[in-house]
Design a protein around this motif. Structure first.
Motif, short mmCIF file in Angstrom:
data_model
loop_
_atom_site.label_atom_id
_atom_site.label_comp_id
_atom_site.label_asym_id
_atom_site.label_seq_id
_atom_site.Cartn_x
_atom_site.Cartn_y
_atom_site.Cartn_z
N ALA B 124 0.83 -1.20 0.00
CA ALA B 124 0.00 0.00 0.00
C ALA B 124 0.87 1.25 0.00
O ALA B 124 0.59 2.22 -0.71
N ARG B 125 1.94 1.23 0.78
CA ARG B 125 2.84 2.38 0.78
C ARG B 125 3.51 2.52 -0.57
O ARG B 125 3.71 3.64 -1.06
N ALA B 126 3.84 1.40 -1.20
CA ALA B 126 4.49 1.45 -2.51
C ALA B 126 3.57 2.07 -3.56
O ALA B 126 4.03 2.67 -4.52
N LEU B 127 2.25 1.92 -3.36
CA LEU B 127 1.31 2.54 -4.30
C LEU B 127 1.24 4.05 -4.09
O LEU B 127 0.68 4.76 -4.91
N GLY B 128 1.81 4.50 -2.98
CA GLY B 128 1.79 5.94 -2.71
C GLY B 128 0.76 6.33 -1.67
O GLY B 128 0.45 7.51 -1.52
N MET B 129 0.22 5.34 -0.95
CA MET B 129 -0.76 5.68 0.09
C MET B 129 -0.05 6.28 1.28
O MET B 129 1.06 5.88 1.63
N ARG B 130 -0.74 7.22 1.91
CA ARG B 130 -0.19 7.81 3.11
C ARG B 130 -0.65 7.01 4.32
O ARG B 130 -1.55 6.19 4.22
N ARG B 131 0.04 7.25 5.46
CA ARG B 131 -0.16 6.39 6.62
C ARG B 131 -1.64 6.19 6.97
O ARG B 131 -2.10 5.08 7.20
N PHE B 132 -2.38 7.30 7.00
CA PHE B 132 -3.78 7.22 7.39
C PHE B 132 -4.59 6.41 6.36
O PHE B 132 -5.49 5.65 6.72
N GLN B 133 -4.24 6.58 5.08
CA GLN B 133 -4.94 5.82 4.04
C GLN B 133 -4.67 4.32 4.18
O GLN B 133 -5.55 3.50 3.99
#
Lengths: 263, 221
Positions: B124-133
């Motif tokens: 999810a982080r690799a997709l560019g999501m931020r922590r809250f997302q």
């Protein structure tokens, strides 16, 4: 020569006392496929994870497209959450263990990035996701949850999920290492197709034969440094250093022995 | 030979119904407050700041490692002496059972969150999501499914624990039953009824919890 799409300069990373990357510099031009090979622990996966900042380097500079982030070792100088997320969104990452979202169908997995990160409208995201699933040959599995997919199918969905962000670079971290031997081919053929389309890619791989086949540039890493790099015809077929020869010799011996490589 | 006479239940039906209603209402309040405390505590304990996690951990262990009956009595008799503020038995019981439940809920919630597959968080982080997302889109939907069955069974415990309130003369089902038993000398009928009343409330709940447990398996990618 055009400006490189990926430009890495003087990259360093330590975990505690253990230096994993010891000043790595390399460049990848647009449309080029770079294969990172080397023994386990040589730092190739860490280097790949630094390119999209899943691992934050201690020092050095990374440019991907028009975004550059420099690191000088001070924690306070780390880029903010928002900048990191934006940087990551421009690279697509494919993991050894697929890491599909298990509470979402194949289609929802592919839609997730555009929906949440890019704010794409749902209908449009679904249309694009279907097109990507078709591209990796899994359109008929769109509504299936990951636990009902084979390893090869999971990895193809994971590739589609990464592509959905329209990344300028695709990163593959041992994408076939966790697959049963008979499933490796379907994933490699998807990667090969991307190379043909001109996608810029960095692959960490143990599939030396595949690296020779698909890569424009091979980088052999050892102990956190680039030991040797160049076109596959040189690095793989005519290695210049003893370390590279020893490493490739082991692979050649294994390939000749016919043993299935799964580690 | 004992002569059973359940007619007494009918005579005192309004008291018993009031007691049961009190028990259910009290359970509802303590479950809601307990979940709120548990959510804050559970998420708080995931902090990297020791000044946040240490007191939360102390609270959880304190409540998990002492009997709830002792806690109830302490809240009612000792806390007012300590603070100089006199509180009603109902308030003392509410505070105590909510904090007690919160300690257990927090462990369930914390466990649900930390058991999320690290690889999916990374993807999810690799997709560019931020922590809250990542928390909202990936972690919580999966964690919630895993948490529901244990949260249900902890809530069932909460209901049963309300029977301890009778020691503070809070008019719950058990207390009302005891009052009637003293009055009528029919303790066997009353305790039988009380047991059956708890059972009648909780059996459907446990069956529902069981269905949730088996009906919503969390699949692994």
């Amino acid at each position: 020569m055009p400006a490189p799409l990926i430009d890495i300069h003087g990259l360093r990373k330590s975990f505690g006392d253990h230096a994993v990357l010891n000043g790595i510099s390399l460049q990848v031009t647009r449309g080029e496929v770079l294969a990172l090979i080397g023994p386990s622990g040589s730092g190739k996966s860490t280097l790949l994870r630094c390119i999209n900042l899943l691992t934050v380097p201690d020092a050095g500079r990374i440019t991907v497209g028009d975004q550059t982030i420099a690191f000088d070792g001070r924690r306070t100088a780390l880029p903010g959450e928002r900048a990191l997320a934006r940087f990551r969104a421009s690279t697509g990452m494919v993991f050894q263990h697929f890491n599909l979202f298990s509470h979402m169908t194949a289609l929802q997995n592919v839609m997730e990035g555009p929906l949440t990160v890019l704010g794409t409208p749902k209908a449009q995201a679904a249309t694009e996701a279907r097109a990507l699933l078709a591209k990796v040959g899994l359109l008929e599995r769109a509504d299936v949850y990951p636990d009902k997919l084979s390893g090869g199918q999971k990895q193809r969905v994971a590739i589609a999920r990464a592509l959905a962000m329209r990344p300028s670079v695709m990163l593959f971290d041992e994408a076939t290492s966790a697959l049963d031997p008979e499933l490796v081919g379907e994933v490699l053929s998807v990667i090969k197709g991307l190379a043909k389309e001109g996608m810029t890619m960095v692959l960490v791989t143990h599939e030396i034969g595949f690296a020779r086949d698909v890569a424009d540039q091979v980088v052999f890493m050892r102990d956190g440094v680039v030991a040797e790099s160049g076109p596959p015809s040189r690095v793989i077929d005519d290695p210049q250093t003893e370390a590279t020869r020893a490493f490739l010799g082991r692979f050649n011996a294994r390939a000749e022995g016919g043993a299935a490589q799964s580690a | 030979m004992y002569h059973w006479d359940f007619a007494v239940l009918w005579t005192y039906r309004s008291l018993l119904v009031a007691g049961l209603a009190y028990t259910l209402l009290f359970t509802a309040i303590c479950v809601v407050l307990g979940l709120a405390i548990g959510l804050v505590t559970g998420v708080g304990r995931l902090s990297t700041n020791r000044f946040v996690t240490a007191p939360l951990r102390a609270y959880v262990e304190l409540f998990r490692c002492t009997p709830v009956l002792v806690q109830l009595v302490w809240f009612y008799y000792a806390l007012p002496v300590l603070t100089g503020i006199q509180i009603s038995a109902t308030l003392a019981a509410t505070l105590c059972l909510s904090l007690y439940g919160g300690a257990f809920y927090s462990e369930i919630i914390r466990g649900g969150i930390i058991s999320t597959d690290a690889g999916q968080i990374e993807a999810a982080r690799a997709l560019g999501m931020r922590r809250f997302q990542v928390l909202r889109r990936i972690v919580l939907p999966q964690a919630f499914k895993r948490m529901v069955p244990p949260l249900m069974s902890q809530s069932i415990m909460q209901l049963k624990n309300t029977s301890l309130l009778s020691v503070l003369a809070v008019p719950d089902l058990l207390y009302q039953g005891q009052v009637i038993a003293h009055e009528t000398y029919r303790p066997l009928e009353l305790y039988t009824f009380i047991a059956l009343a708890y059972f009648a409330v909780l059996l459907p709940v446990t069956m529902w919890a069981k269905r949730l447990e088996f009906g919503a398996p969390v699949s692994e990618a």
